[in-house]
Write a protein that holds these residues in place. Structure first.
Motif, PDB file in Angstrom:
ATOM      1  N   SER A   1       0.840  -1.196   0.000  1.00 17.65           N
ATOM      2  CA  SER A   1       0.000   0.000   0.000  1.00 17.65           C
ATOM      3  C   SER A   1       0.873   1.242   0.000  1.00 17.65           C
ATOM      4  O   SER A   1       2.029   1.216   0.460  1.00 17.65           O
ATOM      5  CB  SER A   1      -0.925   0.024   1.220  1.00 17.65           C
ATOM      6  OG  SER A   1      -0.180   0.259   2.403  1.00 17.65           O
ATOM      7  N   PHE A   2       0.333   2.327  -0.503  1.00 15.78           N
ATOM      8  CA  PHE A   2       1.063   3.590  -0.495  1.00 15.78           C
ATOM      9  C   PHE A   2       1.346   4.031   0.946  1.00 15.78           C
ATOM     10  O   PHE A   2       2.381   4.621   1.226  1.00 15.78           O
ATOM     11  CB  PHE A   2       0.262   4.666  -1.228  1.00 15.78           C
ATOM     12  CG  PHE A   2      -0.005   4.361  -2.683  1.00 15.78           C
ATOM     13  CD1 PHE A   2       0.819   3.502  -3.402  1.00 15.78           C
ATOM     14  CD2 PHE A   2      -1.080   4.945  -3.339  1.00 15.78           C
ATOM     15  CE1 PHE A   2       0.586   3.230  -4.747  1.00 15.78           C
ATOM     16  CE2 PHE A   2      -1.328   4.683  -4.680  1.00 15.78           C
ATOM     17  CZ  PHE A   2      -0.504   3.819  -5.388  1.00 15.78           C
TER      18      PHE A   2
ATOM     19  N   ASP B   1       6.119  13.914  -6.557  1.00 12.09           N
ATOM     20  CA  ASP B   1       7.518  14.315  -6.721  1.00 12.09           C
ATOM     21  C   ASP B   1       8.480  13.222  -6.261  1.00 12.09           C
ATOM     22  O   ASP B   1       9.671  13.271  -6.578  1.00 12.09           O
ATOM     23  CB  ASP B   1       7.802  15.616  -5.963  1.00 12.09           C
ATOM     24  CG  ASP B   1       7.514  15.510  -4.477  1.00 12.09           C
ATOM     25  OD1 ASP B   1       6.502  14.894  -4.106  1.00 12.09           O
ATOM     26  OD2 ASP B   1       8.305  16.044  -3.671  1.00 12.09           O
ATOM     27  N   ARG B   2       7.973  12.227  -5.509  1.00 15.43           N
ATOM     28  CA  ARG B   2       8.825  11.101  -5.079  1.00 15.43           C
ATOM     29  C   ARG B   2       8.765   9.931  -6.059  1.00 15.43           C
ATOM     30  O   ARG B   2       9.425   8.913  -5.830  1.00 15.43           O
ATOM     31  CB  ARG B   2       8.418  10.623  -3.684  1.00 15.43           C
ATOM     32  CG  ARG B   2       8.851  11.564  -2.566  1.00 15.43           C
ATOM     33  CD  ARG B   2       8.821  10.876  -1.227  1.00 15.43           C
ATOM     34  NE  ARG B   2       9.072  11.789  -0.125  1.00 15.43           N
ATOM     35  CZ  ARG B   2      10.273  12.026   0.412  1.00 15.43           C
ATOM     36  NH1 ARG B   2      11.335  11.394  -0.060  1.00 15.43           N
ATOM     37  NH2 ARG B   2      10.402  12.866   1.421  1.00 15.43           N
ATOM     38  N   LEU B   3       7.995  10.048  -7.124  1.00 13.43           N
ATOM     39  CA  LEU B   3       7.920   8.974  -8.120  1.00 13.43           C
ATOM     40  C   LEU B   3       9.013   9.199  -9.159  1.00 13.43           C
ATOM     41  O   LEU B   3       8.958  10.151  -9.937  1.00 13.43           O
ATOM     42  CB  LEU B   3       6.545   8.958  -8.781  1.00 13.43           C
ATOM     43  CG  LEU B   3       6.326   7.861  -9.840  1.00 13.43           C
ATOM     44  CD1 LEU B   3       6.527   6.474  -9.241  1.00 13.43           C
ATOM     45  CD2 LEU B   3       4.936   7.985 -10.439  1.00 13.43           C
ATOM     46  N   TYR B   4       9.997   8.311  -9.176  1.00 15.01           N
ATOM     47  CA  TYR B   4      11.161   8.483 -10.038  1.00 15.01           C
ATOM     48  C   TYR B   4      11.224   7.487 -11.194  1.00 15.01           C
ATOM     49  O   TYR B   4      11.979   7.700 -12.140  1.00 15.01           O
ATOM     50  CB  TYR B   4      12.450   8.375  -9.222  1.00 15.01           C
ATOM     51  CG  TYR B   4      12.767   9.621  -8.452  1.00 15.01           C
ATOM     52  CD1 TYR B   4      13.607  10.600  -8.972  1.00 15.01           C
ATOM     53  CD2 TYR B   4      12.208   9.841  -7.192  1.00 15.01           C
ATOM     54  CE1 TYR B   4      13.890  11.761  -8.265  1.00 15.01           C
ATOM     55  CE2 TYR B   4      12.493  11.003  -6.471  1.00 15.01           C
ATOM     56  CZ  TYR B   4      13.331  11.950  -7.020  1.00 15.01           C
ATOM     57  OH  TYR B   4      13.598  13.102  -6.309  1.00 15.01           O
TER      58      TYR B   4
ATOM     59  N   GLY C   1      12.890   7.686  -2.941  1.00 13.90           N
ATOM     60  CA  GLY C   1      11.789   7.859  -3.872  1.00 13.90           C
ATOM     61  C   GLY C   1      11.041   6.544  -4.002  1.00 13.90           C
ATOM     62  O   GLY C   1      11.246   5.616  -3.217  1.00 13.90           O
ATOM     63  N   VAL C   2      10.190   6.469  -5.017  1.00 16.43           N
ATOM     64  CA  VAL C   2       9.373   5.276  -5.243  1.00 16.43           C
ATOM     65  C   VAL C   2       9.462   4.859  -6.704  1.00 16.43           C
ATOM     66  O   VAL C   2       9.540   5.703  -7.599  1.00 16.43           O
ATOM     67  CB  VAL C   2       7.900   5.534  -4.855  1.00 16.43           C
ATOM     68  CG1 VAL C   2       6.998   4.379  -5.277  1.00 16.43           C
ATOM     69  CG2 VAL C   2       7.779   5.771  -3.352  1.00 16.43           C
ATOM     70  N   CYS C   3       9.475   3.538  -6.928  1.00 19.47           N
ATOM     71  CA  CYS C   3       9.315   2.958  -8.263  1.00 19.47           C
ATOM     72  C   CYS C   3       7.954   2.279  -8.279  1.00 19.47           C
ATOM     73  O   CYS C   3       7.706   1.357  -7.498  1.00 19.47           O
ATOM     74  CB  CYS C   3      10.418   1.951  -8.553  1.00 19.47           C
ATOM     75  SG  CYS C   3      10.211   1.078 -10.138  1.00 19.47           S
TER      76      CYS C   3
ATOM     77  N   GLN D   1      -4.396   9.417  -5.209  1.00 21.93           N
ATOM     78  CA  GLN D   1      -4.052   8.788  -3.932  1.00 21.93           C
ATOM     79  C   GLN D   1      -2.548   8.811  -3.700  1.00 21.93           C
ATOM     80  O   GLN D   1      -2.074   9.130  -2.610  1.00 21.93           O
ATOM     81  CB  GLN D   1      -4.528   7.331  -3.922  1.00 21.93           C
ATOM     82  CG  GLN D   1      -5.902   7.088  -3.363  1.00 21.93           C
ATOM     83  CD  GLN D   1      -6.150   5.591  -3.229  1.00 21.93           C
ATOM     84  OE1 GLN D   1      -6.433   4.914  -4.220  1.00 21.93           O
ATOM     85  NE2 GLN D   1      -6.025   5.081  -2.029  1.00 21.93           N
ATOM     86  N   PHE D   2      -1.808   8.416  -4.733  1.00 20.69           N
ATOM     87  CA  PHE D   2      -0.348   8.387  -4.621  1.00 20.69           C
ATOM     88  C   PHE D   2       0.174   9.771  -4.263  1.00 20.69           C
ATOM     89  O   PHE D   2       1.012   9.918  -3.366  1.00 20.69           O
ATOM     90  CB  PHE D   2       0.279   7.913  -5.937  1.00 20.69           C
ATOM     91  CG  PHE D   2       1.766   7.730  -5.879  1.00 20.69           C
ATOM     92  CD1 PHE D   2       2.320   6.474  -5.668  1.00 20.69           C
ATOM     93  CD2 PHE D   2       2.639   8.809  -6.013  1.00 20.69           C
ATOM     94  CE1 PHE D   2       3.694   6.304  -5.589  1.00 20.69           C
ATOM     95  CE2 PHE D   2       4.014   8.655  -5.930  1.00 20.69           C
ATOM     96  CZ  PHE D   2       4.536   7.390  -5.718  1.00 20.69           C
ATOM     97  N   ASP D   3      -0.334  10.777  -4.949  1.00 17.44           N
ATOM     98  CA  ASP D   3       0.135  12.143  -4.716  1.00 17.44           C
ATOM     99  C   ASP D   3      -0.200  12.622  -3.312  1.00 17.44           C
ATOM    100  O   ASP D   3       0.620  13.263  -2.649  1.00 17.44           O
ATOM    101  CB  ASP D   3      -0.487  13.079  -5.755  1.00 17.44           C
ATOM    102  CG  ASP D   3       0.173  14.449  -5.764  1.00 17.44           C
ATOM    103  OD1 ASP D   3       1.381  14.534  -5.468  1.00 17.44           O
ATOM    104  OD2 ASP D   3      -0.519  15.436  -6.066  1.00 17.44           O
ATOM    105  N   GLU D   4      -1.401  12.285  -2.830  1.00 18.14           N
ATOM    106  CA  GLU D   4      -1.824  12.726  -1.499  1.00 18.14           C
ATOM    107  C   GLU D   4      -1.059  12.014  -0.386  1.00 18.14           C
ATOM    108  O   GLU D   4      -0.762  12.607   0.658  1.00 18.14           O
ATOM    109  CB  GLU D   4      -3.331  12.488  -1.326  1.00 18.14           C
ATOM    110  CG  GLU D   4      -4.199  13.431  -2.163  1.00 18.14           C
ATOM    111  CD  GLU D   4      -5.672  13.081  -2.111  1.00 18.14           C
ATOM    112  OE1 GLU D   4      -5.996  11.966  -1.612  1.00 18.14           O
ATOM    113  OE2 GLU D   4      -6.489  13.890  -2.570  1.00 18.14           O
ATOM    114  N   ILE D   5      -0.738  10.731  -0.593  1.00 17.98           N
ATOM    115  CA  ILE D   5      -0.099   9.935   0.464  1.00 17.98           C
ATOM    116  C   ILE D   5       1.428  10.024   0.409  1.00 17.98           C
ATOM    117  O   ILE D   5       2.093  10.210   1.441  1.00 17.98           O
ATOM    118  CB  ILE D   5      -0.557   8.464   0.371  1.00 17.98           C
ATOM    119  CG1 ILE D   5      -2.070   8.377   0.631  1.00 17.98           C
ATOM    120  CG2 ILE D   5       0.214   7.584   1.362  1.00 17.98           C
ATOM    121  CD1 ILE D   5      -2.683   7.046   0.248  1.00 17.98           C
ATOM    122  N   ILE D   6       1.988   9.887  -0.782  1.00 13.96           N
ATOM    123  CA  ILE D   6       3.448   9.869  -0.934  1.00 13.96           C
ATOM    124  C   ILE D   6       3.982  11.167  -1.537  1.00 13.96           C
ATOM    125  O   ILE D   6       4.993  11.702  -1.093  1.00 13.96           O
ATOM    126  CB  ILE D   6       3.886   8.664  -1.792  1.00 13.96           C
ATOM    127  CG1 ILE D   6       3.532   7.349  -1.085  1.00 13.96           C
ATOM    128  CG2 ILE D   6       5.384   8.736  -2.092  1.00 13.96           C
ATOM    129  CD1 ILE D   6       3.806   6.113  -1.898  1.00 13.96           C
ATOM    130  N   GLY D   7       3.289  11.672  -2.554  1.00 14.80           N
ATOM    131  CA  GLY D   7       3.745  12.848  -3.286  1.00 14.80           C
ATOM    132  C   GLY D   7       4.303  12.444  -4.634  1.00 14.80           C
ATOM    133  O   GLY D   7       5.234  11.629  -4.699  1.00 14.80           O
TER     134      GLY D   7
END
Length: 277
Positions: A154-155, A205-208, A172-174, A197-203
């Motif tokens: 889960s995120f 900007d952390r998706l690389y 970051g996250v893959c 959801q990804f943006d709200e929980i992780i952000g």
């Protein structure tokens, strides 16, 4: 620019992988830092590294993704397994500095009946020991399918790891399309919602990086079995939306589908044909 590539063998060095990626129609690639089942890493050939850097600059290869071995389990119940993970991780990060400014991806691990909280504590302990302020490599937590006791299904679990790491500007996250779909994130029918959801929980900007894989199994199966693009339960139309989505379009995409090199070349050509620049 559409950054697309696949997983290549590192046995012949960086320059060979770079040339292979370009020959397949790509402009990036992923590789294992060592045998995916673990063991000692091959010595770095500094001449090969310098030749690769020149080739990459000439051919528009801006980023590459290293993948930690599958045997690395930072949250194992066994102390020696955790120690192996930490030592391997630290060695890999040291080696990655020969090609600075790139990405290193790992599976968070399996807590094996200890519970998610204990598992997350072990992972963050390791990261707090191995991450260094001066490193240039971005370390990526991979989204997982939730098979067995995997952490990262889960995120929220990934966010919990990030929050407990002191030098989390190096994290970051893959996002793996097969894994998140199998985990219950409906990227086929609600891509916008999943990314929100990804943006709200992780952000965002952390998706690389994105592992772009179809799935052999149905939605929310928690199975983690990759399929060729368009031949699984995610389907070609969904991948067209994924590679063109404004929140994803500038990310590098890496194929990990069950293919030989000629199959990767066909998939790269297919995805490039679906891309709207």
């Amino acid at each position: 620019m559409f950054q697309i590539g696949c997983h290549l063998s590192a046995s012949k060095g960086f320059l060979h992988m770079g040339k292979e990626a370009v020959a397949l129609g790509g402009n990036t690639f992923q590789f294992f830092t060592r045998n995916p089942r673990g063991g000692a890493a091959k010595a770095i050939d500094e001449k090969d590294v310098e030749s690769f850097k020149a080739f990459a600059k000439e051919n528009g290869i801006h980023v590459i993704l290293a993948h930690a071995p599958y045997t690395l389990n930072a949250c194992s119940a066994d102390e020696s397994t955790r120690e192996f993970a930490k030592n391997t991780f630290a060695d890999d990060l040291k080696r990655m500095e020969y090609v600075p400014g790139n990405l290193y991806n790992f599976h968070p691990g399996s807590h094996v009946k200890q519970g998610v909280e204990i598992g997350i504590d072990y992972i963050t302990q390791m990261l707090n020991e191995v991450l260094k302020p001066e490193q240039t490599t971005k370390v990526l937590l991979e989204t997982m399918a939730g098979k067995g006791s995997e952490i990262g299904r889960s995120f929220e679990e990934l966010r919990a790891i990030i929050d407990r790491v002191e030098l989390n500007d190096h994290l970051g996250v893959c996002l793996d399309t097969c894994h998140v779909y199998d985990a219950g994130y409906d990227i086929v029918n609600d891509l916008d919602g999943v990314l929100k959801q990804f943006d709200e929980i992780i952000g965002i900007d952390r998706l690389y990086a994105i592992h772009i894989n179809d799935s052999k199994n149905p939605f929310e199966s928690h199975k983690d079995r990759h399929e060729k693009i368009g031949e699984g339960s995610i389907g070609t139309e969904a991948f067209e939306r994924i590679i063109n989505h404004p929140m994803l379009a500038d990310k590098p995409f890496f194929l990990e589908t069950p293919n030989e090199l000629d199959g990767y070349a066909k998939e790269i050509a297919l995805l490039k044909s679906l891309r709207r620049e």
